[in-house]
Enzyme design. Sequence first.
Site, PDB file in Angstrom:
ATOM      1  N   TYR A 160      16.444 -22.431  62.209  1.00 49.22           N
ATOM      2  CA  TYR A 160      17.869 -22.111  62.392  1.00 49.22           C
ATOM      3  C   TYR A 160      18.710 -22.778  61.308  1.00 49.22           C
ATOM      4  CZ  TYR A 160      22.267 -20.936  64.465  1.00 49.22           C
ATOM      5  OH  TYR A 160      23.504 -20.387  64.652  1.00 49.22           O
ATOM      6  N   PHE A 187      37.936  -0.796  45.544  1.00 50.78           N
ATOM      7  CA  PHE A 187      36.757  -0.352  46.267  1.00 50.78           C
ATOM      8  C   PHE A 187      37.135  -0.326  47.751  1.00 50.78           C
ATOM      9  CE2 PHE A 187      32.775  -0.452  48.527  1.00 50.78           C
ATOM     10  CZ  PHE A 187      32.228   0.711  48.010  1.00 50.78           C
ATOM     11  N   THR A 188      36.568   0.624  48.474  1.00 45.97           N
ATOM     12  CA  THR A 188      37.013   0.883  49.857  1.00 45.97           C
ATOM     13  C   THR A 188      37.026  -0.367  50.737  1.00 45.97           C
ATOM     14  OG1 THR A 188      34.732   1.554  50.303  1.00 45.97           O
ATOM     15  CG2 THR A 188      36.282   3.306  49.864  1.00 45.97           C
ATOM     16  N   ASP A 214      33.756  -9.304  41.665  1.00 48.07           N
ATOM     17  CA  ASP A 214      32.892  -8.532  42.564  1.00 48.07           C
ATOM     18  C   ASP A 214      31.608  -8.316  41.766  1.00 48.07           C
ATOM     19  OD1 ASP A 214      31.418  -6.693  43.952  1.00 48.07           O
ATOM     20  OD2 ASP A 214      33.154  -5.582  44.675  1.00 48.07           O
ATOM     21  N   LYS A 256      22.652  -4.142  46.020  1.00 48.79           N
ATOM     22  CA  LYS A 256      22.662  -3.334  44.799  1.00 48.79           C
ATOM     23  C   LYS A 256      21.840  -4.061  43.729  1.00 48.79           C
ATOM     24  CE  LYS A 256      26.370  -1.669  47.093  1.00 48.79           C
ATOM     25  NZ  LYS A 256      26.745  -2.199  48.407  1.00 48.79           N
ATOM     26  N   ARG A 264      33.434  10.904  46.769  1.00 45.22           N
ATOM     27  CA  ARG A 264      34.269   9.784  46.322  1.00 45.22           C
ATOM     28  C   ARG A 264      35.571  10.390  45.818  1.00 45.22           C
ATOM     29  NH1 ARG A 264      32.498   4.766  48.114  1.00 45.22           N
ATOM     30  NH2 ARG A 264      33.213   6.075  49.792  1.00 45.22           N
ATOM     31  N   PHE A 296      35.729   7.998  55.680  1.00 44.10           N
ATOM     32  CA  PHE A 296      34.672   8.820  55.080  1.00 44.10           C
ATOM     33  C   PHE A 296      33.337   8.674  55.782  1.00 44.10           C
ATOM     34  CE2 PHE A 296      33.084   4.979  53.231  1.00 44.10           C
ATOM     35  CZ  PHE A 296      34.244   4.240  53.020  1.00 44.10           C
TER      36      PHE A 296
HETATM   37  C1  P71 Z   1      28.005   2.000  47.773  1.00 38.02           C
HETATM   38  C2  P71 Z   1      28.358   0.833  48.608  1.00 38.02           C
HETATM   39  C3  P71 Z   1      28.084   0.896  50.086  1.00 38.02           C
HETATM   40  C4  P71 Z   1      29.224   1.626  50.667  1.00 38.02           C
HETATM   41  C5  P71 Z   1      30.330   0.938  51.103  1.00 38.02           C
HETATM   42  C6  P71 Z   1      31.434   1.636  51.541  1.00 38.02           C
HETATM   43  C7  P71 Z   1      31.416   3.019  51.503  1.00 38.02           C
HETATM   44  C8  P71 Z   1      30.301   3.692  51.100  1.00 38.02           C
HETATM   45  C9  P71 Z   1      29.204   3.002  50.679  1.00 38.02           C
HETATM   46  C10 P71 Z   1      29.379  -1.306  48.517  1.00 38.02           C
HETATM   47  C11 P71 Z   1      30.169  -2.224  47.783  1.00 38.02           C
HETATM   48  C12 P71 Z   1      30.483  -1.989  46.385  1.00 38.02           C
HETATM   49  C13 P71 Z   1      31.311  -2.863  45.717  1.00 38.02           C
HETATM   50  C14 P71 Z   1      31.658  -2.637  44.304  1.00 38.02           C
HETATM   51  C15 P71 Z   1      31.541  -4.186  47.676  1.00 38.02           C
HETATM   52  C16 P71 Z   1      30.723  -3.356  48.401  1.00 38.02           C
HETATM   53  C17 P71 Z   1      30.449  -3.669  49.828  1.00 38.02           C
HETATM   54  N1  P71 Z   1      29.000  -0.153  48.010  1.00 38.02           N
HETATM   55  N2  P71 Z   1      31.826  -3.930  46.362  1.00 38.02           N
HETATM   56  O1  P71 Z   1      28.437   2.019  46.602  1.00 38.02           O
HETATM   57  O2  P71 Z   1      29.984  -0.932  45.736  1.00 38.02           O
HETATM   58  O3  P71 Z   1      29.163  -4.175  49.966  1.00 38.02           O
HETATM   59  O4  P71 Z   1      28.018  -2.469  51.396  1.00 38.02           O
HETATM   60  O5  P71 Z   1      27.080  -4.771  51.085  1.00 38.02           O
HETATM   61  O6  P71 Z   1      29.101  -4.439  52.460  1.00 38.02           O
HETATM   62  O7  P71 Z   1      27.310   2.901  48.257  1.00 38.02           O
HETATM   63  P1  P71 Z   1      28.300  -3.940  51.306  1.00 38.02           P
END
Ligand code: P71
Length: 458
Positions: free
Chosen positions: A72, A124-125, A215, A258, A382, A449
């Site tokens: 833990y 970013f969303t 980021d 990623k 997108r 979305f």
């Molecule tokens: C991608 C994602 C995953 C995603 C997130 C929201 C809508 C659709 C798909 C996530 C990112 C990203 C950047 C630049 C932070 C996050 C969040 N991308 N910054 O591209 O691209 O990270 O998903 O691990 O929470 O499909 P998280």
Amino acid sequence: MPDLFPEPYRIKMVEPIRITDRQYRCKAIAEAGFNTFLLRSEDVYIDFLTDSGTNAMSDSQWAGMMRGDEAYAGSVNFEHLVAAVQDVYGYRFVVPTHQGRAAEHIMSQLLVKPGDLVPGNMYFTTTKLHQEKAGGRFRDVIIDEAHDPQSSHEFKGNICLDKLQAAIDEVGAERIPYISLEGCVNMAGGQPFSMANLESLRRLCDQHGIPIMLDATRVCENAMFIKLREPGFADRSIKAIVNMIGSLTEGCTMSAKKDHLVNIGGFLAMNDQEFHTRAMAMVVEYEGLHTYGGMAGRDMEAVARGIYEAVQENHLRHRLDQTRYLGEKLRAAGVPIVEPIGSHAVFLDARRFLPHIPQSQFPAQALAAALYVESGVRAMERGIVSAGRNPRTGEHNKPKLELVRLTIPRRVYTQTHLDVVAEAVEKLFVRRHDIKGLEMIYEPRHLRFFQARFKPLQ
Ligand code: P71
């Protein structure tokens, strides 16, 4: 394309995928409300929805999973993760989180105060959502070229210092908690910032005492573009470039799903001790103890090893070449794509692909649905659906970019798969006039979305 960098790996394990027929897919997309997020993975042939968490891990990462210390508290894998972040990025402190948005949540709650403005190189969303939930507002200060899918600027992720200066003049530096700087800007098409731009940004921020938070989600890919395109970097290692980016910023949020080649994981890193103390206090409320965040010990080990694999130059050369291969094939067939070809995905320009569908009828959403029906290939909208609504007026945000993202998972698909995708898009382009717009029949309040549903217009 003879100059493609080949796979720097061989395949040890395979996962069968299923090919379906058009009739089956018509039914599947209708059941999914014409939203590719709502399709079953088993109904997808080639999954280009995202590069997030879809990576193939290496034998070393899988071996590391067996060395998970699931205590833990005080797991040795946490120590490995911290050491890797300190070594590669150079930040002093690391707070583990289950994925990127959890790091964004903690950072936004701790640094953003109601009424603050957070300038960034395109939204970013999830990043923007967490800034807004903390009472802040996002301001896009990316260069104008980033909003033009046909501009071939090599560093479309750059920040426009004039726009940033105007924001500082308007609200005052004390209302700007930090600048949000994303590597290989996702919503712009996977476009990098240059080191020269970051250095100028650093000077401007130093004058005003404003921190820069990175980021880092795709910063290793950004570093590869710097090496390939920016004078003076050709002989530097990727690790050295990432380290330099780390030294010019105060901390980062990371979705390790990623660039760090895992299926789950993330972290928040920083140099400021007080910020670290407060983040540790908060992570225990939302994620788990400060030595695991939301991750198992084995997950942290996979991230620690993934950090080193992510800065291997051969890996990145092949990665960027896969994307370039797909993009150049589509470009050669006359398909409108975002230029230049970015890091993690090829983006179809739905405005030019479907000029007969107005933005109010969700052209990128319609295109992603049509591509699935055509081929079983899953892509992601997108555009206006992703951009959501203005929280104050309730109106749709209307982004200039209306895109469909063909996102390439790392180390997963072969060149023949890329050919299949290219041919499917080309076929669809020929009969693009048959594609009709959509009407939205359900939308959730935030991040719509993911779960919005649509029906086709006649
Ligand atoms: C991608 C994602 C995953 C995603 C997130 C929201 C809508 C659709 C798909 C996530 C990112 C990203 C950047 C630049 C932070 C996050 C969040 N991308 N910054 O591209 O691209 O990270 O998903 O691990 O929470 O499909 P998280």
